[in-house]
Design an enzyme around this catalytic site. Structure first.
Site, mmCIF file in Angstrom:
data_model
loop_
_atom_site.group_PDB
_atom_site.id
_atom_site.type_symbol
_atom_site.label_atom_id
_atom_site.label_comp_id
_atom_site.label_asym_id
_atom_site.label_seq_id
_atom_site.Cartn_x
_atom_site.Cartn_y
_atom_site.Cartn_z
ATOM 1 N N GLN A 237 8.792 10.579 -3.484
ATOM 2 C CA GLN A 237 9.225 11.755 -4.247
ATOM 3 C C GLN A 237 10.263 11.367 -5.298
ATOM 4 O OE1 GLN A 237 9.074 11.551 -0.924
ATOM 5 N NE2 GLN A 237 8.418 13.476 0.017
ATOM 6 N N GLN B 248 4.805 10.681 -7.826
ATOM 7 C CA GLN B 248 4.816 11.737 -6.823
ATOM 8 C C GLN B 248 5.873 12.786 -7.169
ATOM 9 O OE1 GLN B 248 4.939 10.382 -2.764
ATOM 10 N NE2 GLN B 248 5.299 12.425 -1.927
ATOM 11 N N ASP B 249 5.463 14.072 -7.116
ATOM 12 C CA ASP B 249 6.376 15.203 -7.345
ATOM 13 C C ASP B 249 6.969 15.215 -8.755
ATOM 14 O OD1 ASP B 249 5.838 15.759 -4.739
ATOM 15 O OD2 ASP B 249 7.884 15.668 -4.022
ATOM 16 N N ASP C 103 0.878 15.313 -5.251
ATOM 17 C CA ASP C 103 1.530 16.637 -5.314
ATOM 18 C C ASP C 103 2.347 16.794 -6.598
ATOM 19 O OD1 ASP C 103 0.517 16.843 -2.722
ATOM 20 O OD2 ASP C 103 2.412 16.283 -1.796
ATOM 21 N N ARG D 270 -3.339 20.842 -2.325
ATOM 22 C CA ARG D 270 -3.280 20.957 -0.868
ATOM 23 C C ARG D 270 -2.138 21.906 -0.496
ATOM 24 N NH1 ARG D 270 -0.587 15.531 1.843
ATOM 25 N NH2 ARG D 270 1.083 15.176 0.311
#
Length: 562
Positions: A355, A377-378, A399, A467
């Site tokens: 993250q 990520q993120d 994500d 998701r």
């Protein structure tokens, strides 16, 4: 006699407050020969109880709702907005208590917690401050004599939804194997969960305000020259202008020293607090290696450059190096009414650092136009409140668009990058915790594809549309171009069957080699949207769920589906 009194005490512990009064009077009459309650008093208590049960109807936490409302004096004489205001006021003082508790924990665990967990406490303190401000704003609008509460329905829902999100964000910072961090989380969790339940109940009670019509969510007003009217004429002119020639700015940032400041942070610090008018910071081309924070008191700021990819704000905070996800953002924006044009926000930590946020926004009525968000990520943390992204590029892996705002992305390019070998790409992870929150991610007329580094190896990695990060996750793709980089299943589980029945994922009239829905997941919460009426609920003046257990929501919007 003693055993009878003990039984009476036990009954008092088990029954609602409104019934306490009756038992108390009858008990006193039995033991002390006090006068029996009058007929008028009994009628008053019955009405008090009826109002509580009626107002709490359809809430998710009815027992808590009833016990809270029956503790309020003169309940039967209060209007619905006054009842909700009293509930919110009680909730605010719970948040104040959580704030005080968190401050005490921070003081006494200073040498026991790792740096990241100390940051988590700092995150909580900031989030509690934001929550208190949001709840005060809710009470102000509920108690306003100038306009009816029904007129502010969407704004009230937005504020309460954000207040709930803040509590869960606080707890997320303590997801750690450390026993001390777990103990801190356990100490905070009970009160924070109660706060969220009160807010959830308040969200349901809002629907009972006289004059509220849920599908009429026209709060943002009509469009004007392609932008919501709340952007303001000065900002619209700046957004539409293609160069800086003959344009006046409030401050100029330049790496070469030709402006007022060489860092964005210094310019933001100099900007006025609580500005009622647009304050424009022009950021000349260059790479600015800094972490920037636009705090809540810095309202109506604008970051401006003309040309995507030339003005870059860049840093590399990440969770592996001890930062919380919340605190890892290269740029974090909380001040309301924020606008950015032509700015690139980047977190360069890389895919192995997990993250690592490029931009976090908790700015209500914020606009990002022709901006780029670059990370792995993120990447883009759409944390809370209402946000609008137009003609932007978003790059990431896992994500990489996530959070619990009410957010619309229109005419944007979403690029999946090459992840680590053991990773999958997921475009979205929406974080709605409660079916009454007016939040979700709406992706309209966007391009969903692979970045240049993934194209040669895209068959090696699985890539999905989204998701469910939280139980009531809500995401829709409308009239977008979806490349074959997306797996035929379309969507990915978070953990087993978690949220598969309670989420809302929809696709409507998308195109491209990855848009075929014949092999999509068959989860109860997923649907192919075949009705333009249902699809349009996510665009024009509303963000409305078509399922009976979800509610309408107001978001910054575009006119129509095309």
């Amino acid at each position: 006699m003693y055993s009878l009194r003990r039984r009476t005490k036990l009954l008092l512990l088990l029954l609602p407050t409104s019934v306490f009064i009756l038992i108390l009077f009858f008990s006193q009459s039995h033991f002390t020969n006090s006068p029996k309650p009058t007929k008028e008093f009994i009628i008053h208590v019955q009405k008090h109880n009826q109002v509580a049960h009626s107002t709490c109807q359809n809430t998710l936490y009815k027992d808590l709702c009833v016990s809270t409302l029956t503790s309020f004096p003169n309940l039967s004489s209060k209007s619905v907005p006054e009842i909700i205001s009293s509930t919110v006021n009680k909730t605010m003082y719970e948040v104040i208590a959580s704030n005080s508790n968190c401050t005490s924990i921070k003081k006494h665990t200073k040498t026991k917690l790792a740096a990241g967990q100390q940051q988590a406490l700092d995150d909580c303190l900031e989030l509690f401050d934001n929550t208190i401000a949001e709840l005060k704003a809710v009470m102000s609008e509920l108690n306003s004599k100038k306009s009816p509460a029904a007129k502010h329905y969407n704004h009230l829902r937005t504020l309460l939804s954000a207040a709930m999100t803040n509590q869960y964000t606080c707890l997320e910072g303590f997801d750690s194997s450390s026993s001390t961090a777990k103990a801190v989380k356990d100490e905070l969790e009970s009160r924070l969960n109660t706060t969220c339940k009160h807010v959830s109940n308040a969200l349901v009670m809002l629907k009972k305000i006289p004059g509220v019509v849920e599908h009429e969510t026209d709060e943002y007003g009509p469009m004007k020259k392609g932008f919501p009217t709340w952007v303001g004429s000065k900002a619209r002119k700046l957004l539409q202008t293609s160069s800086a020639n003959q344009t006046q700015f409030d401050l100029v940032v330049a790496k070469d020293g030709s402006g007022n400041f060489t860092t964005i942070t210094d310019a933001v610090a100099t900007a006025p607090n609580s500005s009622a008018t647009r304050f424009v910071i022009y950021i000349k081309a260059g790479a600015y290696f800094e972490n920037v924070e636009v705090v809540s008191k810095k309202k109506n700021l604008m970051f401006l450059y003309y040309g995507i990819g030339k003005t870059v704000v860049k840093a590399s905070r990440n969770v592996v190096d001890g930062w919380t996800t919340f605190r890892s953002a290269t740029v974090a924006v909380v001040g309301g009414g924020f606008i950015a044009k032509g700015i690139t926000f980047e977190n360069s930590a890389g895919p192995s650092k997990h993250q690592a946020v490029a931009l976090r926004s908790g700015s209500d009525l914020s606009v990002f136009y022709q901006c780029s968000f670059v990370g792995y990520q993120d990447t883009l943390y759409v944390h809370s409140l209402r946000q609008f992204y137009s003609e932007c590029d978003v790059y990431g892996t896992v994500d990489f668009i996530f959070g619990n705002a009410a957010v619309v992305l229109q005419n944007c390019n979403l690029y999946a990058r090459k992840p680590n070998e053991n990773q999958k790409n997921i475009f979205t992870a929406q974080g709605r915790e409660d079916p009454n929150q007016n939040t979700g991610i709406s992706i309209l007329n966007c391009k969903v594809t692979a970045a240049s580094d993934l194209i040669p190896v895209k068959s090696t990695f699985k890539t999905y549309l989204g998701r469910p990060w939280k139980e009531y996750s809500r995401t829709v793709y409308l009239r977008s171009s979806i490349d074959d980089v997306v797996d035929p299943a379309g969507w990915l589980e978070w953990n087993g069957t978690f949220a598969l029945s309670t989420l809302y994922y929809g696709e409507y009239l998308n195109r491209g080699n990855g848009s075929d829905t014949s092999a999509r997941v068959t989860w109860p919460g997923y649907r192919v949207i075949n009705s333009s009426t249902e699809a349009s609920q996510f665009t024009v003046g509303a963000f409305i769920q078509g399922n009976e257990w979800l509610n309408s929501t107001g978001v910054p919007y575009f006119a129509g589906l095309t």
